[in-house]
Design an enzyme around this catalytic site. Structure first.
Site, mmCIF file in Angstrom:
data_model
loop_
_atom_site.group_PDB
_atom_site.id
_atom_site.type_symbol
_atom_site.label_atom_id
_atom_site.label_comp_id
_atom_site.label_asym_id
_atom_site.label_seq_id
_atom_site.Cartn_x
_atom_site.Cartn_y
_atom_site.Cartn_z
ATOM 1 N N LYS A 102 45.733 2.976 22.339
ATOM 2 C CA LYS A 102 46.837 3.522 21.845
ATOM 3 C C LYS A 102 48.092 2.975 22.384
ATOM 4 O O LYS A 102 48.889 2.863 21.326
ATOM 5 C CB LYS A 102 46.994 5.018 22.312
ATOM 6 C CG LYS A 102 45.801 5.845 22.053
ATOM 7 C CD LYS A 102 45.978 7.431 22.401
ATOM 8 C CE LYS A 102 45.960 7.514 23.924
ATOM 9 N NZ LYS A 102 44.892 7.079 24.701
ATOM 10 N N THR B 73 49.049 -0.115 23.110
ATOM 11 C CA THR B 73 49.146 -1.370 22.402
ATOM 12 C C THR B 73 49.496 -0.999 20.969
ATOM 13 O O THR B 73 50.480 -1.743 20.463
ATOM 14 C CB THR B 73 47.806 -2.138 22.685
ATOM 15 O OG1 THR B 73 47.661 -2.641 23.867
ATOM 16 C CG2 THR B 73 48.070 -3.784 21.948
ATOM 17 N N VAL C 234 41.083 3.612 24.065
ATOM 18 C CA VAL C 234 41.020 3.038 22.550
ATOM 19 C C VAL C 234 42.347 2.016 22.329
ATOM 20 O O VAL C 234 42.152 1.396 21.440
ATOM 21 C CB VAL C 234 40.956 3.882 21.575
ATOM 22 C CG1 VAL C 234 39.833 4.912 21.754
ATOM 23 C CG2 VAL C 234 42.002 5.029 21.534
ATOM 24 N N GLU D 142 32.877 3.776 17.690
ATOM 25 C CA GLU D 142 31.765 4.174 18.703
ATOM 26 C C GLU D 142 31.616 5.678 18.252
ATOM 27 O O GLU D 142 32.616 6.403 17.746
ATOM 28 C CB GLU D 142 32.129 3.964 20.210
ATOM 29 C CG GLU D 142 31.942 2.496 20.449
ATOM 30 C CD GLU D 142 32.039 2.311 21.798
ATOM 31 O OE1 GLU D 142 32.283 3.334 22.630
ATOM 32 O OE2 GLU D 142 32.214 1.146 22.070
ATOM 33 N N ASP E 254 52.318 10.115 28.308
ATOM 34 C CA ASP E 254 50.822 9.946 29.032
ATOM 35 C C ASP E 254 51.413 9.657 30.520
ATOM 36 O O ASP E 254 52.146 8.804 30.869
ATOM 37 C CB ASP E 254 50.274 8.620 28.505
ATOM 38 C CG ASP E 254 48.805 8.593 29.105
ATOM 39 O OD1 ASP E 254 48.653 9.378 30.162
ATOM 40 O OD2 ASP E 254 47.906 7.949 28.601
#
EC number: 3.6.-.-
Length: 335
Positions: free
Chosen positions: A35, A37, A33, A237, A59
């Site tokens: 994250k 950036t 999604v 979404e 991550d």
């Protein structure tokens, strides 16, 4: 008496930038999604107001190196183009082995021996290895005295474990310290056989005590909304919105403040093709749901751009949309 609808909160992260008391800011959400950036952009904006800012990637994919187009390691490194913004990447799956060797330097060999002994002891406690990795990093970071730390977190499951790690570590370290009396004679005999007479079980125990003290402080700070907050990133979404709601509920259970949501990758022009029109309608539907669900949140809307956001200059430019709501250029496409 009918309650009047709440006025929408400012669609900006300016509230975080202005909150000088914040020490820890987590950015997370479903995979894919944007994250990294968003967290990098937030760190850039914070660097304008704070003395020193650290962004940490937890991550394993380590996307902040890609975002800034610069290689980062497990040691804080200055980001190109900034004097007060630093970045580092850790792999929580690596446990204590991920830490810089310098961390275990001490007055004697005890701390280096302790690294291996602690790792073996920790491995015997299910679920604590990842938490201990976070704990060691937090101890390192606290000692560096950054004004604020931004966490670019892994997808939701890892994020929830990161948030919960202080409780896991406190419980685990308590067990380790209770084992101290059983382990101490064996350890002392072992190291004396190796000729390391300056090594003692007490030095290892002291290290655990020190860590437990730091983690207790971190635990208190994590649950203090003046010092810690979480920014959720999603796209408009179903699955992303579902994951965001689950994340918000879990954070609330953990006592973690969350009052900002970034909705990323939004279409603003849509009539040039049938697929764009379809996507635009889907996004409009879920934006309405987000407005209903999170009327007491700051909801920041970010665009899907034609080009990738990469490098310090790209991040700097994109980061402005966190503060000033994005306005699409006027085209014949728009309503």
């Amino acid at each position: 008496m009918v309650d009047e609808p709440l006025e929408p909160l400012e669609p900006s992260l300016q509230n975080l930038i202005d909150q000088q008391s914040l020490k820890w800011i987590f950015v997370g959400g479903k995979g894919g999604v944007g994250k990294t950036t968003c967290s990098s952009s937030l760190a850039v904006q914070l660097a304008k107001k704070r003395d020193s800012v650290l962004i940490i990637s937890t991550d394993p994919a380590h996307n902040i190196s890609d975002a800034f187009d610069q290689k980062f390691t497990k040691v804080p490194t200055k980001v190109n183009g900034f004097d007060n913004l630093f970045a580092m990447e850790i792999d929580p799956n690596a446990g204590l082995n991920e830490l810089p060797e310098e961390y275990f330097d001490g007055e004697n060999e005890a701390l280096r021996v302790g690294k291996g002994v602690m790792q073996e002891m920790i491995n015997a406690l299910p679920g604590i290895d990842e938490a201990m990795s976070y704990a060691e990093v937090m101890k390192l970071v606290k000692g560096m005295n950054f004004s604020v730390v931004v966490f670019d977190t892994a997808p939701t499951g890892h994020t929830l474990r990161l948030i919960a790690f202080p409780q896991v570590v406190e419980k685990g370290l308590g067990k380790l310290l209770r084992l101290k009396m059983k382990v101490a004679p064996i350890l002392t005999q072992f190291v004396s056989m190796l000729g390391m007479t300056d090594v003692s079980a007490d030095s290892l125990s002291q290290k655990l005590d020190d860590m437990l003290r730091v983690i207790s402080q971190v635990n208190e700070q994590f649950q203090n909304p003046d010092q810690t907050t979480f920014v959720c990133v999603c796209i408009a979404e179903f699955f992303s919105l579902y994951e965001t709601e689950r994340l918000v509920q879990e954070l609330t259970k953990c006592g973690i403040d969350v009052h900002n949501i970034i909705v990323n990758q939004l279409l603003y022009t849509h009539k040039s093709c049938s697929m764009c029109t379809s996507r635009f309608k889907i996004q409009e539907k879920y934006l309405d749901q987000i407005a209903d669900l999170y009327e007491d949140f700051h909801v920041i809307k970010l665009p899907l751009l034609e080009k990738e956001v990469r490098g310090s200059d790209g991040i700097k430019a994109f980061s402005e949309h966190l503060i000033t709501p994005y306005e699409p250029p006027a085209t014949n496409d728009q309503k």
